[in-house]
Motif scaffolding. Structure first.
Motif, PDB file in Angstrom:
ATOM      1  N   TYR A   1     -63.767 -43.051  23.137  1.00  0.00           N
ATOM      2  CA  TYR A   1     -64.400 -43.416  24.408  1.00  0.00           C
ATOM      3  C   TYR A   1     -63.392 -44.072  25.356  1.00  0.00           C
ATOM      4  N   LEU A   2     -62.638 -45.046  24.827  1.00  0.00           N
ATOM      5  CA  LEU A   2     -61.660 -45.740  25.682  1.00  0.00           C
ATOM      6  C   LEU A   2     -60.588 -44.771  26.165  1.00  0.00           C
ATOM      7  N   GLN A   3     -60.187 -43.864  25.280  1.00  0.00           N
ATOM      8  CA  GLN A   3     -59.154 -42.906  25.691  1.00  0.00           C
ATOM      9  C   GLN A   3     -59.669 -41.912  26.714  1.00  0.00           C
ATOM     10  N   SER A   4     -60.977 -41.637  26.671  1.00  0.00           N
ATOM     11  CA  SER A   4     -61.527 -40.720  27.672  1.00  0.00           C
ATOM     12  C   SER A   4     -61.496 -41.360  29.062  1.00  0.00           C
ATOM     13  N   ILE A   5     -61.519 -42.671  29.095  1.00  0.00           N
ATOM     14  CA  ILE A   5     -61.412 -43.360  30.391  1.00  0.00           C
ATOM     15  C   ILE A   5     -59.933 -43.536  30.742  1.00  0.00           C
ATOM     16  N   GLY A   6     -59.134 -43.874  29.738  1.00  0.00           N
ATOM     17  CA  GLY A   6     -57.699 -44.092  29.964  1.00  0.00           C
ATOM     18  C   GLY A   6     -57.360 -45.570  29.876  1.00  0.00           C
ATOM     19  N   ILE A   7     -56.525 -45.932  28.899  1.00  0.00           N
ATOM     20  CA  ILE A   7     -56.189 -47.346  28.679  1.00  0.00           C
ATOM     21  C   ILE A   7     -55.460 -47.927  29.896  1.00  0.00           C
ATOM     22  N   GLU A   8     -54.587 -47.121  30.491  1.00  0.00           N
ATOM     23  CA  GLU A   8     -53.816 -47.622  31.643  1.00  0.00           C
ATOM     24  C   GLU A   8     -54.767 -47.934  32.807  1.00  0.00           C
ATOM     25  N   ALA A   9     -55.737 -47.054  33.017  1.00  0.00           N
ATOM     26  CA  ALA A   9     -56.693 -47.262  34.113  1.00  0.00           C
ATOM     27  C   ALA A   9     -57.556 -48.492  33.846  1.00  0.00           C
ATOM     28  N   ILE A  10     -57.955 -48.658  32.568  1.00  0.00           N
ATOM     29  CA  ILE A  10     -58.749 -49.831  32.178  1.00  0.00           C
ATOM     30  C   ILE A  10     -57.947 -51.092  32.482  1.00  0.00           C
ATOM     31  N   ASN A  11     -56.699 -51.076  32.065  1.00  0.00           N
ATOM     32  CA  ASN A  11     -55.822 -52.229  32.265  1.00  0.00           C
ATOM     33  C   ASN A  11     -55.655 -52.540  33.757  1.00  0.00           C
ATOM     34  N   ALA A  12     -55.413 -51.512  34.543  1.00  0.00           N
ATOM     35  CA  ALA A  12     -55.190 -51.718  35.986  1.00  0.00           C
ATOM     36  C   ALA A  12     -56.456 -52.274  36.650  1.00  0.00           C
ATOM     37  N   TYR A  13     -57.607 -51.717  36.289  1.00  0.00           N
ATOM     38  CA  TYR A  13     -58.859 -52.161  36.890  1.00  0.00           C
ATOM     39  C   TYR A  13     -59.187 -53.599  36.480  1.00  0.00           C
ATOM     40  N   GLU A  14     -58.960 -53.921  35.211  1.00  0.00           N
ATOM     41  CA  GLU A  14     -59.241 -55.279  34.753  1.00  0.00           C
ATOM     42  C   GLU A  14     -58.313 -56.295  35.427  1.00  0.00           C
ATOM     43  N   GLU A  15     -57.098 -55.864  35.705  1.00  0.00           N
ATOM     44  CA  GLU A  15     -56.181 -56.744  36.447  1.00  0.00           C
ATOM     45  C   GLU A  15     -56.739 -57.053  37.835  1.00  0.00           C
ATOM     46  N   GLU A  16     -57.304 -56.031  38.486  1.00  0.00           N
ATOM     47  CA  GLU A  16     -57.916 -56.249  39.809  1.00  0.00           C
ATOM     48  C   GLU A  16     -59.073 -57.243  39.708  1.00  0.00           C
ATOM     49  N   LEU A  17     -59.900 -57.067  38.663  1.00  0.00           N
ATOM     50  CA  LEU A  17     -61.045 -57.972  38.481  1.00  0.00           C
ATOM     51  C   LEU A  17     -60.572 -59.407  38.281  1.00  0.00           C
ATOM     52  N   LEU A  18     -59.555 -59.569  37.431  1.00  0.00           N
ATOM     53  CA  LEU A  18     -59.060 -60.918  37.130  1.00  0.00           C
ATOM     54  C   LEU A  18     -58.463 -61.560  38.377  1.00  0.00           C
ATOM     55  N   ALA A  19     -57.694 -60.780  39.140  1.00  0.00           N
ATOM     56  CA  ALA A  19     -57.078 -61.326  40.355  1.00  0.00           C
ATOM     57  C   ALA A  19     -58.163 -61.772  41.334  1.00  0.00           C
ATOM     58  N   TYR A  20     -59.191 -60.934  41.471  1.00  0.00           N
ATOM     59  CA  TYR A  20     -60.277 -61.256  42.397  1.00  0.00           C
ATOM     60  C   TYR A  20     -61.034 -62.507  41.927  1.00  0.00           C
ATOM     61  N   ALA A  21     -61.347 -62.554  40.654  1.00  0.00           N
ATOM     62  CA  ALA A  21     -62.084 -63.704  40.105  1.00  0.00           C
ATOM     63  C   ALA A  21     -61.264 -64.984  40.247  1.00  0.00           C
ATOM     64  N   THR A  22     -59.972 -64.889  39.952  1.00  0.00           N
ATOM     65  CA  THR A  22     -59.109 -66.074  40.029  1.00  0.00           C
ATOM     66  C   THR A  22     -59.094 -66.607  41.459  1.00  0.00           C
ATOM     67  N   GLN A  23     -58.919 -65.679  42.413  1.00  0.00           N
ATOM     68  CA  GLN A  23     -58.869 -66.073  43.821  1.00  0.00           C
ATOM     69  C   GLN A  23     -60.190 -66.711  44.263  1.00  0.00           C
ATOM     70  N   GLU A  24     -61.305 -66.114  43.894  1.00  0.00           N
ATOM     71  CA  GLU A  24     -62.602 -66.601  44.366  1.00  0.00           C
ATOM     72  C   GLU A  24     -63.006 -67.918  43.680  1.00  0.00           C
ATOM     73  N   VAL A  25     -62.741 -68.026  42.401  1.00  0.00           N
ATOM     74  CA  VAL A  25     -63.143 -69.236  41.668  1.00  0.00           C
ATOM     75  C   VAL A  25     -62.243 -70.419  42.067  1.00  0.00           C
ATOM     76  N   ALA A  26     -60.947 -70.120  42.263  1.00  0.00           N
ATOM     77  CA  ALA A  26     -60.002 -71.189  42.622  1.00  0.00           C
ATOM     78  C   ALA A  26     -60.364 -71.824  43.964  1.00  0.00           C
ATOM     79  N   ARG A  27     -61.071 -71.049  44.792  1.00  0.00           N
ATOM     80  CA  ARG A  27     -61.453 -71.533  46.122  1.00  0.00           C
ATOM     81  C   ARG A  27     -62.534 -72.612  46.071  1.00  0.00           C
ATOM     82  N   ILE A  28     -63.265 -72.689  44.983  1.00  0.00           N
ATOM     83  CA  ILE A  28     -64.367 -73.651  44.902  1.00  0.00           C
ATOM     84  C   ILE A  28     -63.777 -75.036  44.635  1.00  0.00           C
TER      85      ILE A  28
END
Lengths: 151, 422
Positions: free
Chosen positions: B308-335
């Motif tokens: 299942y993970l390979q059908s999505i692509g590990i690199e794509a998963i990694n890249a997308y999760e990096e975007e999520l983490l960056a966004y969460a870090t930026q938004e939470v740090a603002r509080i």
């Protein structure tokens, strides 16, 4: 949905922010440590028990809002009580938090303002937070050497 | 319904679009529910990840159609089950880029993998005065097995310190390695801080002194493409359940020559060639380490999770999760009043934080009432909590099926926490 205000009532928040009887009791003749590994709450209960009466009670440590408020209100409510009365109060308190919803707590009026914790019942994982100080007080009275753990 | 892999070939996908994520979410039945009257926001992925229907169905299909015990009988079902079971070993081998499939041992999870190495590899080799080197950001499962062994052998557990940002101090690491060091056991990604450790470099440094390295991959493998040969680590352990697979199954990778030299950990069936009351001859690797009937259906589920993970692509998963983490870090740090623990340069999917004047457990309860599942506590990494002088933290951890909208809900939730305690 259980209302957050049922859990975090004003009185509870007040005791969390301004805990009463906080700090070590120099002339304590009973003390015990309590630990809730689940959330990292750690506290020490100090008691001065003379002639079977709780003359003074204090606590120190760090914990979540519920455990801090519960410890604070416990110290207030057991002062001046006999050992037996304090133990009965613990039983009632425990019953209030753990009995099935359709079972009425015996002599609930004895609990006084401790009824603000009745909302905790709706949050089963938090019951341990509310009872930690009481278990620790109980151990202190019995001079148990092992620290109390809620696990 | 068309699978995602049919819509877009994994190698062409660099990250995940919101349309991709919407389709992925359809695969996870559990995500459709409401908790406390709100849509569930599942941010406890570092503890365990949710399961796609592809995994759930593979396990159920295996029991319904192919189930039997493995490696023994001549009948058709047993052959089918054995074939499916061993096919997953090859799948895992390819997934972690091991040289041979016999280097993959099925275990219950990372913890059992670490314990297997502690007992099978290190125990016979460890002497009084020897040292085992772990890092200050280990999960208890990569501390306690070594500590127990040290206690038994009168050896010493030494610790690589962490910087204020939550990075390992590599100069100290080099200084701690010495001729008495028998093993380095280090996590690839910290479960409490999210730090990605420079494993390749750490292995190189250890190997210069001929010290073998065990990598705890429990938090690494769900987020990063793993190549054990490129890392050159000697052992790599992971759990299937953090990888969208079932609980109770994981794997230990070990270099063949090391596994060959290891004694069995448990005795029983399947790990033997012959048994008499005088003498037992042990089976070859990896079977030597797999005594008893294993979690066969678990292995099948793990295989489906990897597919299942390979059908999505590990690199794509990694890249997308990096975007999520960056966004969460930026938004939470603002509080205002929020402190983020773990600000390493390289991080994966974990946002650990505290809120001034509010215990993490209270944050957890309030967010739960808003349908948001986070973890509050010491995350089985008490030494990390001590290092940062906090009793506990609140931790939101992300997976590829999470969305930015869910992070917005988390931010609103933290603001609500502050209102309650205002």
């Amino acid at each position: 949905m259980s209302d957050l205000r049922d859990l975090y009532q004003e009185l509870i928040l007040d005791h969390t922010k301004h805990p009463r009887n906080f700090g070590a009791l120099e002339n304590a003749n009973c003390r015990a440590d309590g630990h809730n590994p689940l959330c990292g709450d750690k506290l020490t209960v100090f008691l001065d028990v003379s002639n079977g009466v709780v003359k003074d009670a204090r606590f120190q440590g760090s914990g979540c809002a519920i455990s801090t408020a519960s410890a604070s209100m416990m110290t207030e409510s057991i002062k001046g009580k006999t050992r037996a009365e304090a133990e009965t109060l613990f039983e009632r308190f425990h019953q209030m938090l753990t009995s099935p919803p359709d079972v009425e707590v015996q002599d609930a009026e004895e609990l006084g303002k401790l009824v603000v914790f009745s909302g905790v019942k709706e949050f089963p994982v938090r019951v341990k937070c509310a009872t930690l100080a009481w278990h620790t007080m109980n151990a202190a009275m019995r001079h148990e050497a092992e620290p109390v753990s809620t696990e | 319904m068309k699978g995602l892999s049919e819509v877009l070939a994994p190698e062409t996908r660099k990250t995940l679009s919101s349309a991709d994520v919407a389709r992925i979410r359809e695969d996870f039945p559990i995500l459709k529910q409401q908790v406390c009257g709100r849509p569930l926001v599942y941010f406890d992925n570092a503890a365990t990840s949710q399961k796609p229907r592809q995994v759930i169905e593979a396990i159920s299909r295996f029991y319904a159609e192919d189930y039997s015990n493995i490696h023994r009988a001549v009948h058709t079902l047993s052959q089918r089950a054995t074939q499916a079971f061993e096919a997953v070993r090859v799948k895992v081998q390819r997934f972690v880029h091991a040289a041979e499939d016999r280097e993959i041992v099925f275990v219950r999870g990372t913890t059992e993998g670490n314990n297997l190495v502690a007992h099978g590899y290190l125990r016979p080799r460890l002497q009084a005065g020897d040292e085992i080197l772990v890092s200050g950001m280990e999960h208890h499962s990569n501390i306690v097995p070594w500590q127990m062994l040290c206690g038994e052998k009168n050896a010493r557990l030494r610790v690589i310190p962490i910087s204020d940002d939550g990075e390992l101090i590599l100069e100290e690491y080099e200084r701690l390695l010495n001729p008495r060091t028998r093993l380095v056991a280090v996590t690839q990604v910290s479960n409490a801080l999210g730090t990605i450790n420079p494993i390749r470099r750490m292995v190189e440094i250890a190997h210069r002194q001929r010290v073998p390295v065990l990598v705890d991959g429990a938090q690494g493998i769900p987020h990063l493409a793993v190549d054990v040969q490129a890392l050159d680590c000697d052992f790599y352990t992971f759990s299937g359940h953090k990888l969208c697979g079932p609980t109770g199954i994981g794997a230990l990778y070990g270099k063949a020559n090391l596994l060959e030299a290891m004694s069995p950990f448990q005795g029983g069936g399947d790990m033997i060639v012959s048994v008499t009351f005088e003498k037992t001859t042990y089976n070859k690797i990896p079977h030597r380490f797999e005594a008893g009937t294993p979690d066969i259906a678990g292995v099948i589920g793990l295989g489906a999770a990897i597919d299942y993970l390979q059908s999505i692509g590990i690199e794509a998963i990694n890249a997308y999760e990096e975007e999520l983490l960056a966004y969460a870090t930026q938004e939470v740090a603002r509080i205002p009043g929020v402190r983020i623990l773990g600000t390493a340069q390289a991080k994966a999917s974990v946002l650990s934080f505290t809120v001034d004047g509010v215990h993490p457990h209270d944050i957890g309860t309030i967010l739960d009432q808003l349908g948001i599942a986070i973890r509050a506590g010491h995350h089985c990494a008490q030494p990390v909590m001590d290092r940062f002088n906090v009793p506990a933290t609140a931790r939101a951890s992300f997976a590829f099926y999470n969305t930015k909208e869910e992070i917005d809900a988390l931010v609103q939730g933290i603001r609500r926490v502050m209102e309650v305690f205002g």
